[in-house]
Design a protein around this motif. Structure first.
Motif: not given
Length: 326
Positions: A45, A8, A6
């Protein structure tokens, strides 16, 4: 916990000669000339980050050359251009012309259009447009003649160009090009060459010599006393029926031994003219014998005058007679 899956969106920061921030892609970003540092940042994340930094260098384009064009002339068929404002040392294209300094002169350019760029070793400038015009035409050599020569009454002549070419100006001195009719009146005695000039300022080759001849023949006596010797006259040549003959007071006096001709005859003060026996001088107009001069006609010599005009002065006519014997 492994949260690497995960991530960004990537972000970037620009610093140096270009300032800015963004995400995902540098597509469409315009970098200024100079050095710009690009810092990419990846964040997962839970806020862990990883950075990647590199430098983008944008070299300045050379300035577009400044042009100074010399166009073909009446006598030179090619043009030239001076390109200035260039980077110190480089190559001008087309032609791969190397130069030093900050300018480059290109000569011998045929008429046409040229787009010149300059390469400074890393970048090529924008092109400068150079247009070399067609060489202006030179007029053909005009045709001209002396249509009127001086007379005893009018001491000047006329030179006429034929045919006249529209748009040309003519000169008989190679300097003054104001005549558009091709007719030169009141031309003094002398030798002339006619040239033509067009609207481009181009001047033709000159005509052969056109001579306005004086109607006056003046005795100089430089060769002998012989009237019929052309060297004794100024201008050179034996007088004819068109000439105004002048006899000045010189040490060598003229003698007429063969039939002679003149349009008019003037003996200046204290001069002398002898006409030998059995010889005639034919004068179309007046005879003027000034004070102190003598015009002597020997026995059987004749003065023939064509026009009924009044003479001036004294003419001495000698005639031998045979005595009557008883």
């Amino acid at each position: 916990t492994d949260l690497c899956s995960t991530v960004n969106p990537l972000t970037y920061t620009l610093s140096g000669d270009t300032i800015g921030t963004g995400t995902s892609s540098l597509n469409g970003v315009v970098f200024n000339t100079g050095n710009t540092t690009v810092k990419w940042t990846a964040t997962d994340a839970i806020g862990n980050t990883s950075n990647c930094t590199f430098t983008v260098t944008v070299s300045a384009l050379p300035n577009t050359p400044i042009k100074a064009i010399t166009q073909p002339t009446c006598t030179v068929a090619t043009g030239s251009v001076v390109l200035s404002g260039l980077p110190v040392g480089g190559t001008v294209n087309p032609g791969g012309i190397s130069y030093s300094g900050t300018s480059c002169t290109i000569t011998g350019l045929a008429p046409g259009t040229y787009n010149y760029t300059v390469y400074n070793g890393s970048c090529t400038s924008l092109a400068v447009n150079v247009v070399i015009n067609t060489q202006p035409l030179t007029p053909a050599t005009p045709s001209a003649t002396a249509t009127t020569q001086p007379t005893c009454a009018i001491t000047t002549g006329t030179i006429t160009v034929n045919p006249i070419v529209a748009g040309l100006k003519y000169s008989i001195d190679g300097t003054n090009y104001t005549n558009t009719t091709g007719i030169f009146t009141g031309v003094a005695v002398g030798t002339y060459y006619v040239t033509a000039q067009n609207s481009s300022g181009c001047i033709s080759l000159q005509t052969p010599a056109i001579i306005i001849v004086s109607a006056t023949k003046t005795w100089n006596g430089s060769a002998s006393t012989d009237w019929s010797n052309g060297a004794n006259w100024t201008p050179n040549g034996v007088p004819n029926a068109t000439n105004c003959v002048v006899i000045p007071d010189l040490g060598v006096k003229p003698v007429i031994s063969t039939d002679a001709f003149a349009n008019s005859l003037t003996l200046q003060n204290n001069s002398l003219l002898n006409v030998n026996s059995n010889i005639a001088i034919t004068v179309t107009n007046a005879v003027v014998v000034n004070p102190g001069s003598q015009f002597l006609l020997a026995d059987s010599a004749s003065l023939i005058q064509i026009n009924n005009v009044a003479n001036t002065g004294n003419i001495i006519v000698r005639r031998n007679s045979t005595s009557n014997v008883r």
